[in-house]
Design a protein around this motif. Structure first.
Motif, PDB file in Angstrom:
ATOM      1  N   ASP A 252      40.166  62.390  78.388  1.00  0.00           N
ATOM      2  CA  ASP A 252      40.824  62.479  77.094  1.00  0.00           C
ATOM      3  C   ASP A 252      41.209  61.079  76.635  1.00  0.00           C
ATOM      4  O   ASP A 252      42.307  60.596  76.899  1.00  0.00           O
ATOM      5  CB  ASP A 252      42.058  63.388  77.217  1.00  0.00           C
ATOM      6  CG  ASP A 252      42.670  63.728  75.870  1.00  0.00           C
ATOM      7  OD1 ASP A 252      42.365  63.041  74.869  1.00  0.00           O
ATOM      8  OD2 ASP A 252      43.465  64.675  75.821  1.00  0.00           O
ATOM      9  N   PHE A 254      42.194  59.945  74.030  1.00  0.00           N
ATOM     10  CA  PHE A 254      43.329  59.788  73.137  1.00  0.00           C
ATOM     11  C   PHE A 254      44.650  59.685  73.888  1.00  0.00           C
ATOM     12  O   PHE A 254      45.683  59.437  73.302  1.00  0.00           O
ATOM     13  CB  PHE A 254      43.340  60.905  72.101  1.00  0.00           C
ATOM     14  CG  PHE A 254      42.227  60.701  71.117  1.00  0.00           C
ATOM     15  CD1 PHE A 254      42.439  59.922  70.000  1.00  0.00           C
ATOM     16  CD2 PHE A 254      40.969  61.197  71.366  1.00  0.00           C
ATOM     17  CE1 PHE A 254      41.403  59.674  69.118  1.00  0.00           C
ATOM     18  CE2 PHE A 254      39.931  60.951  70.490  1.00  0.00           C
ATOM     19  CZ  PHE A 254      40.141  60.192  69.362  1.00  0.00           C
ATOM     20  N   ILE A 258      49.284  55.795  74.149  1.00  0.00           N
ATOM     21  CA  ILE A 258      50.333  56.469  73.414  1.00  0.00           C
ATOM     22  C   ILE A 258      51.642  56.007  74.009  1.00  0.00           C
ATOM     23  O   ILE A 258      51.669  55.379  75.061  1.00  0.00           O
ATOM     24  CB  ILE A 258      50.228  58.010  73.527  1.00  0.00           C
ATOM     25  CG1 ILE A 258      50.199  58.419  74.990  1.00  0.00           C
ATOM     26  CG2 ILE A 258      49.021  58.525  72.788  1.00  0.00           C
ATOM     27  CD1 ILE A 258      50.164  59.897  75.186  1.00  0.00           C
ATOM     28  N   LEU A 618      35.371  61.738  76.309  1.00  0.00           N
ATOM     29  CA  LEU A 618      34.282  62.714  76.234  1.00  0.00           C
ATOM     30  C   LEU A 618      33.195  62.170  75.311  1.00  0.00           C
ATOM     31  O   LEU A 618      33.497  61.629  74.253  1.00  0.00           O
ATOM     32  CB  LEU A 618      34.781  64.045  75.665  1.00  0.00           C
ATOM     33  CG  LEU A 618      35.655  64.933  76.554  1.00  0.00           C
ATOM     34  CD1 LEU A 618      36.144  66.140  75.758  1.00  0.00           C
ATOM     35  CD2 LEU A 618      34.904  65.387  77.789  1.00  0.00           C
TER      36      LEU A 618
ATOM     37  N   LEU B 169      41.344  70.696  78.004  1.00  0.00           N
ATOM     38  CA  LEU B 169      39.931  70.455  77.689  1.00  0.00           C
ATOM     39  C   LEU B 169      39.690  70.749  76.202  1.00  0.00           C
ATOM     40  O   LEU B 169      38.994  69.993  75.514  1.00  0.00           O
ATOM     41  CB  LEU B 169      39.028  71.331  78.562  1.00  0.00           C
ATOM     42  CG  LEU B 169      37.522  71.158  78.340  1.00  0.00           C
ATOM     43  CD1 LEU B 169      37.081  69.726  78.620  1.00  0.00           C
ATOM     44  CD2 LEU B 169      36.729  72.138  79.199  1.00  0.00           C
ATOM     45  N   ALA B 171      41.940  70.503  73.825  1.00  0.00           N
ATOM     46  CA  ALA B 171      42.592  69.422  73.064  1.00  0.00           C
ATOM     47  C   ALA B 171      41.725  68.167  73.051  1.00  0.00           C
ATOM     48  O   ALA B 171      41.543  67.526  72.005  1.00  0.00           O
ATOM     49  CB  ALA B 171      43.966  69.116  73.654  1.00  0.00           C
ATOM     50  N   ALA B 172      41.188  67.829  74.213  1.00  0.00           N
ATOM     51  CA  ALA B 172      40.341  66.632  74.293  1.00  0.00           C
ATOM     52  C   ALA B 172      39.079  66.831  73.460  1.00  0.00           C
ATOM     53  O   ALA B 172      38.600  65.895  72.804  1.00  0.00           O
ATOM     54  CB  ALA B 172      39.993  66.339  75.748  1.00  0.00           C
ATOM     55  N   ALA B 173      38.556  68.049  73.468  1.00  0.00           N
ATOM     56  CA  ALA B 173      37.340  68.337  72.706  1.00  0.00           C
ATOM     57  C   ALA B 173      37.600  68.200  71.203  1.00  0.00           C
ATOM     58  O   ALA B 173      36.736  67.723  70.460  1.00  0.00           O
ATOM     59  CB  ALA B 173      36.836  69.746  73.029  1.00  0.00           C
ATOM     60  N   ASP B 175      39.890  66.216  69.658  1.00  0.00           N
ATOM     61  CA  ASP B 175      40.003  64.807  69.287  1.00  0.00           C
ATOM     62  C   ASP B 175      38.685  64.063  69.444  1.00  0.00           C
ATOM     63  O   ASP B 175      38.352  63.199  68.630  1.00  0.00           O
ATOM     64  CB  ASP B 175      41.111  64.130  70.109  1.00  0.00           C
ATOM     65  CG  ASP B 175      42.491  64.352  69.497  1.00  0.00           C
ATOM     66  OD1 ASP B 175      42.580  64.382  68.252  1.00  0.00           O
ATOM     67  OD2 ASP B 175      43.461  64.499  70.245  1.00  0.00           O
ATOM     68  N   ALA B 176      37.954  64.406  70.506  1.00  0.00           N
ATOM     69  CA  ALA B 176      36.659  63.742  70.713  1.00  0.00           C
ATOM     70  C   ALA B 176      35.721  64.076  69.553  1.00  0.00           C
ATOM     71  O   ALA B 176      34.999  63.202  69.047  1.00  0.00           O
ATOM     72  CB  ALA B 176      36.049  64.175  72.047  1.00  0.00           C
ATOM     73  N   ARG B 177      35.747  65.333  69.108  1.00  0.00           N
ATOM     74  CA  ARG B 177      34.846  65.739  68.036  1.00  0.00           C
ATOM     75  C   ARG B 177      35.190  65.021  66.736  1.00  0.00           C
ATOM     76  O   ARG B 177      34.305  64.508  66.038  1.00  0.00           O
ATOM     77  CB  ARG B 177      34.912  67.256  67.847  1.00  0.00           C
ATOM     78  CG  ARG B 177      33.917  67.792  66.851  1.00  0.00           C
ATOM     79  CD  ARG B 177      32.497  67.468  67.312  1.00  0.00           C
ATOM     80  NE  ARG B 177      31.529  68.057  66.409  1.00  0.00           N
ATOM     81  CZ  ARG B 177      30.727  69.066  66.749  1.00  0.00           C
ATOM     82  NH1 ARG B 177      30.730  69.558  67.975  1.00  0.00           N
ATOM     83  NH2 ARG B 177      29.876  69.558  65.867  1.00  0.00           N
ATOM     84  N   PHE B 179      36.682  62.192  66.465  1.00  0.00           N
ATOM     85  CA  PHE B 179      36.322  60.793  66.698  1.00  0.00           C
ATOM     86  C   PHE B 179      34.824  60.564  66.498  1.00  0.00           C
ATOM     87  O   PHE B 179      34.404  59.660  65.773  1.00  0.00           O
ATOM     88  CB  PHE B 179      36.747  60.436  68.131  1.00  0.00           C
ATOM     89  CG  PHE B 179      36.276  59.104  68.641  1.00  0.00           C
ATOM     90  CD1 PHE B 179      36.899  57.929  68.231  1.00  0.00           C
ATOM     91  CD2 PHE B 179      35.235  59.027  69.558  1.00  0.00           C
ATOM     92  CE1 PHE B 179      36.472  56.708  68.717  1.00  0.00           C
ATOM     93  CE2 PHE B 179      34.811  57.803  70.055  1.00  0.00           C
ATOM     94  CZ  PHE B 179      35.432  56.646  69.630  1.00  0.00           C
ATOM     95  N   HIS B 180      34.017  61.418  67.109  1.00  0.00           N
ATOM     96  CA  HIS B 180      32.568  61.202  67.021  1.00  0.00           C
ATOM     97  C   HIS B 180      32.051  61.508  65.615  1.00  0.00           C
ATOM     98  O   HIS B 180      31.135  60.845  65.134  1.00  0.00           O
ATOM     99  CB  HIS B 180      31.841  62.041  68.072  1.00  0.00           C
ATOM    100  CG  HIS B 180      32.090  61.563  69.478  1.00  0.00           C
ATOM    101  ND1 HIS B 180      31.765  60.301  69.905  1.00  0.00           N
ATOM    102  CD2 HIS B 180      32.661  62.178  70.547  1.00  0.00           C
ATOM    103  CE1 HIS B 180      32.112  60.159  71.182  1.00  0.00           C
ATOM    104  NE2 HIS B 180      32.663  61.277  71.597  1.00  0.00           N
ATOM    105  N   ILE B 260      49.419  61.975  69.731  1.00  0.00           N
ATOM    106  CA  ILE B 260      48.216  61.715  70.519  1.00  0.00           C
ATOM    107  C   ILE B 260      47.055  62.152  69.652  1.00  0.00           C
ATOM    108  O   ILE B 260      46.976  63.324  69.297  1.00  0.00           O
ATOM    109  CB  ILE B 260      48.133  62.578  71.774  1.00  0.00           C
ATOM    110  CG1 ILE B 260      49.487  62.719  72.440  1.00  0.00           C
ATOM    111  CG2 ILE B 260      47.061  62.066  72.721  1.00  0.00           C
ATOM    112  CD1 ILE B 260      49.818  64.125  72.816  1.00  0.00           C
ATOM    113  N   GLY B 261      46.156  61.255  69.372  1.00  0.00           N
ATOM    114  CA  GLY B 261      45.032  61.655  68.531  1.00  0.00           C
ATOM    115  C   GLY B 261      45.595  62.353  67.316  1.00  0.00           C
ATOM    116  O   GLY B 261      46.449  61.832  66.605  1.00  0.00           O
ATOM    117  N   LEU B 310      33.638  74.408  68.949  1.00  0.00           N
ATOM    118  CA  LEU B 310      33.727  73.174  69.739  1.00  0.00           C
ATOM    119  C   LEU B 310      32.750  73.177  70.912  1.00  0.00           C
ATOM    120  O   LEU B 310      32.556  72.161  71.567  1.00  0.00           O
ATOM    121  CB  LEU B 310      35.148  72.978  70.276  1.00  0.00           C
ATOM    122  CG  LEU B 310      36.225  72.608  69.272  1.00  0.00           C
ATOM    123  CD1 LEU B 310      37.605  72.792  69.882  1.00  0.00           C
ATOM    124  CD2 LEU B 310      36.060  71.160  68.791  1.00  0.00           C
TER     125      LEU B 310
END
Lengths: 640, 640
Positions: A252, A254, A258, A618, B169, B171-173, B175-177, B179-180, B260-261, B310
């Motif tokens: 993660d 992000f 922080i 990721l 997972l 949450a990370a997905a 923010d990653a999405r 971002f990308h 965060i993100g 996602l």
């Protein structure tokens, strides 16, 4: 008898019929790692436990394929002589990795399932977070895997989750303590920290320890002077000195930058000092003591603030009471494996647990073999295995297995960049003896590195299907000329243990050879001297250069009494130097030391050579797109 | 036979000798909960499993005292009639709690160990984080506990850790999405999301589902138009609409407000929608579908973005594949317990899992009893048990057990505030019939609430040692007058199952009485009407008032097609109204609805009545100061 079997796997031949079909079929695999893993039916883990000589009351089953082993077995077998201790390491790898885990598994399969020796593999538990980011398990691969690989790669028995909980309890305790100290008087803090319960006021054990540390030899809470109360209740943490981060076992990005309370980021769980402690502890009591010693910050007067000062040591031990027990699993060929601890190989020492190795050495007995793996290349994982892990464990290794590949050697010889996710340039798929020969400088240096510690080295040339006979032969020849005890080709990835028989025999011979193990440095040397010794002797540097932050830390840690800890270098694994672009065996460079940090509980200082990422991200298409659970059979699909 | 035993506990009398010593000794306990828990030797859990009619291959042992039960047992027993289904709830409690868990355990001990009925308790798994903050376990207490209580209160078998991993997972997905998508062109995204692997380009299953949702009925990645590629690759998440938070199972107030993100805080793990899904799923397939439906945000065009969009559904199912199996434990008197799921009782429905209840109902058989507990008071936990849990499970309850205490009734009658950590005012320790009588308004209303659903109510008056005979008799009399099927005094905390024998007999009789279960509302009603029905009928409100945010959400969710979900009120448990200070049975108030949120995967909308804390903090002296692990015996000390 002490309950140690002379032969571990009486039924291996019967149970692994399904597996045999695959090994004999082909060298070019068409099955994925998880398909191979699922094509075999593992033995019930209680049977594996029985075969290795464990008693039923020493085994805590976690379903059918995993078990935790009670530490009491160490006491039961204390008079049993240890087996042979083999460490698997590698040359400086490409970003794809050169097969250390696969070789570890292949070697124990060869020794155990084929040569019928008592054997144990001791491997690290992988971080779960990256499992959902980029493909690539840590259970080995092909026909050399720890099975079931999905259990190995996911929660296992919850050890890493316990670390997350323990780590974050410390973080919350730090911020809560700062918060409460900011908002309360000495007396209010004292009344809450040492409350009257049914009219009785007393210190808890951990508070008595803090009083003793402060030089206050009183046990009656009413007897403290105002000054003593002040010293007792105020940790007076300097927020700028906090080194403890929160962690999660999730990729993660992000969470990298922080601000939470007084700390500045999340790291991935396996980078926690709690993990490093788990890996180095040699029992419950030692683990507790290491937890208590963990330094999380300094007070405004520069005094180290520890987990014990926060009052949290006992709770950490309780959270980690099951995690401290090694996890028993098995290889595809039914040989036993301990999976236990997985500290980072840069900011920590990158080796599986001392406890697993110790138990395994007792279980295999005098003539058996324990094969343990050290992270990254020999300049990092092996150096730390010797100088940190063996120093704390007191164990002495008999053989180093150094894994080399034609691919990595071509890269060291000047081949084009090797990048994950991009097809290999033709230099790597066609014969090119010149690149191989030139790249052997790295192999030579890593052999010398192992020999420096006085231990015989067997080079395992992990063959890929595009490698030619001449290329493989060249590597074997170079290795022998560079001082290896022996060097052999291996085809275990495609063939299982059978493909590592020559390696197994070489390791057997090497284990009988004279070994004269010695550390590279005395821990009593000044911090800078220890760092310089590693840089010059192991990496080939001309010298080191300490940047100002690192200089300050040398002074601070020396003053705080941590100057005699071993050194755990946080350096790239992609070069012997600090620069990942410098391949082969560079010399003459000056190694920059950017900063130094301390894992006092785990028991090492870690100089930072460049920047280390402690939280992966990721990619655009994380591999979770392919992962699925069959709702009818419950099978995991698409994991690697 | 289907493998269901007619009598579960043939050896209970023999095995619990140690325990018997304690129950007979005294009613004023001098031992702490953990000391009582550790004074008994639990039966091996595989023996408990055998006693309840489970087959060995349906049981996954986790050490000696915990086991996971395979869902396949439901299929094996599908033709077995269900047992009697009993839900334990309570009047509006004091902040100290009035003993619902203790009564749940006491009742099953009485029914099982004393009256020799087939019985199962189904309870929630507690959050581990608070265990290290303030004392007070969730395993029951005194001589009514789930044992070993330290296993129950700590990691158990890792289910909550799995939820943390799954939640984060997602949450990370997210923010990653974002971002990308921000940094890549449509074509670059498409090339990465649908890469060419060895020359072959194909959609994964979850990507096909997304295409279908978009109305694109193509399976060849090369066949998409530019517009279709755009629609496929861009979730186009509106950052301001993200409702998904990261979670940790640690009390850490500093995680409440951080950025965060694109998300704004950490919650405690048990508040995750993943937990609510686990509790409501009735199988692997249903769990997967609910995960896939979870809405994490809206697109900039107002379209709900789901976990399926996602690409993460399968990975979530894989992470939760073991957590979905109920955990078998036992009570102090050796009766079986399922510990499974522990969703919040405010922002979620506060009930243990549907799967555990279903399996238990089959295992006990037609004449047996399953006793399950609903969180908070009857206005919250029981209402949600009926309107949400029973609606999704299709199960119909036979008896409501309503726990009342003299202490709480005195509070409702106008007694002074009851505060944790502060000694009780004398009103609570001396006889005061007037306060009790006045406070019975709350008891009456909660009895009416239960009867509104058509189910007979047995009131369990949980006696404390300071309660007088006259006080207890007064409560019993009031309860009967208010329409309870029966009302009885209970002394199980001090006496174990023996102290709940009268309750057990009353429950047996009530289970034979006519029951005419009905829901309070039809889910097809407009959102506002459903909320108003609950507020008026259950809480006694005159009306509700929707604040602007809530009005907007009603419009949004109705438009998005989520208007027909059941309602899960997030309201204080300390009053029937929204104001914790209003005790007794207030009427005439207008219930303010501040906001409404959706847990679409779990399957409910949750209106926020006031503010809800989803992350606890640590006090000045967290109870971790008292917690320790004996390094020799491995025993946990000082936990409660």
């Amino acid at each position: 008898s002490l309950g140690v079997c002379s032969l571990f796997h009486p039924e291996a031949g019967n149970l692994w019929g399904v597996f045999d079909l695959h090994t004999h079929s082909s060298c070019s695999l068409s099955l994925s790692d998880i398909e191979i893993s699922q094509s075999c039916i593992p033995k019930p883990i209680d049977q594996v436990a029985k075969e290795v000589g464990l008693f039923p009351d020493e085994v805590e089953l976690y379903g059918q394929t995993k078990a935790k082993i009670q530490l009491s077995v160490l006491k039961r077998l204390q008079n049993q002589p240890d087996g042979k201790y083999v460490v698997v390491t590698g040359i400086t790898p490409t970003p794809l990795g050169e097969g250390k885990s696969t070789t570890t598994v292949g070697l124990v399969q060869a020794l155990g399932a084929h040569l019928r020796q008592n054997v144990f593999a001791c491997v690290r538990q992988p971080s779960q977070g990256p499992t959902f980011g980029i493909k690539g398990g840590a259970a080995g691969g092909g026909y050399c895997q720890v099975v079931p690989m999905e259990e190995f790669n996911l929660h296992l028995t919850g050890d890493i989750h316990a670390i997350t909980a323990a780590n974050n309890l410390v973080a919350a305790a730090i911020d809560a303590r700062i918060f409460h100290e900011l908002t309360q008087s000495d007396q209010a803090l004292y009344n809450r920290l040492v409350p009257s319960v049914n009219g009785v006021r007393k210190f808890s054990d951990i508070q008595i320890r803090r009083l003793q540390k402060l030089g206050i030899n009183k046990t009656d809470p009413m007897a403290l002077t105002k000054e003593e109360v002040n010293a007792f209740v105020r940790l007076d943490i300097d927020p700028g000195t906090i080194t403890w981060q929160r962690v999660l076992d999730t990729n993660d990005r992000f969470l990298r930058k922080i601000t939470i309370g007084q700390s500045a980021q999340f790291d991935i769980t396996v980078s926690s000092e709690i993990m490093a402690v788990l890996a180095l502890a040699d029992g419950l009591d030692d683990m507790k003591k290491r937890f208590g010693r963990m330094v999380v910050a300094s007070s405004k007067k520069g005094i180290p603030v520890t987990a014990d000062d926060l009052g949290v040591t006992g709770a950490l031990a309780v959270l980690m009471k099951d995690a401290v027990k090694p996890n028993l699993m098995q290889t595809l060929e039914g040989t036993p494996v301990f999976v236990h601890a997985g500290p980072f190989a840069n900011i920590a020492h990158g080796n599986s647990s001392v406890l697993a190795d110790k138990i395994a050495l007792k279980l295999v007995g005098k003539d058996g073999f324990v094969v343990t793996e050290a992270g990254f290349g020999a300049d990092i994982g092996m150096e730390k295995f010797f100088n940190i892990k063996c120093r704390y464990s007191g164990l002495r290794p008999h053989v180093v297995v150094l894994v080399a590949t034609v691919r990595a050697l071509k890269m060291h010889g000047g081949g084009p960049a090797v990048t994950a996710g991009v097809p290999l340039p033709k230099e790597y798929t066609e014969e090119n003896l010149q690149l191989v020969a030139k790249g052997c400088s790295n192999l030579t240096k890593q052999i010398q590195n192992a020999r420096m510690f006085g231990v015989p080295v067997v080079v395992a040339v992990n063959a890929f299907k595009t490698d030619t006979k001449a290329e493989l032969a060249l590597v074997v020849q170079h290795a022998k000329e560079a001082g290896a005890f022996d060097a052999v080709e291996c085809t275990h990835w495609a063939e299982g243990g059978k493909g590592a028989l020559a390696l197994a025999r070489a390791v057997q011979r090497a284990s009988q050879a004279p070994s004269n193990f010695k550390f590279l440095y005395n821990v009593e040397l000044p911090v800078v001297d220890k760092i310089r010794l590693i840089a010059q002797q192991v990496y080939g540097a001309r010298d080191i250069e300490l940047l100002p932050e690192a200089q300050e830390k040398v002074a601070l840690y020396t003053k705080q009494g941590f100057g005699n800890l071993p050194i755990c270098m946080a350096k790239t694994h992609l070069s012997l130097s600090h620069d990942p672009e410098q391949k082969g065996a560079p010399t003459g460079f000056v190694l920059p030391i950017r900063d130094i940090r301390a894992s006092v509980g785990a028991g090492f200082l870690y100089p930072l050579v460049g920047t280390m990422s402690t939280m992966p991200g990721l990619p655009t298409r994380p591999c979770f797109y392919d992962i699925d659970l069959d709702p009818v059979s419950g099978a995991v699909n698409g994991l690697f």
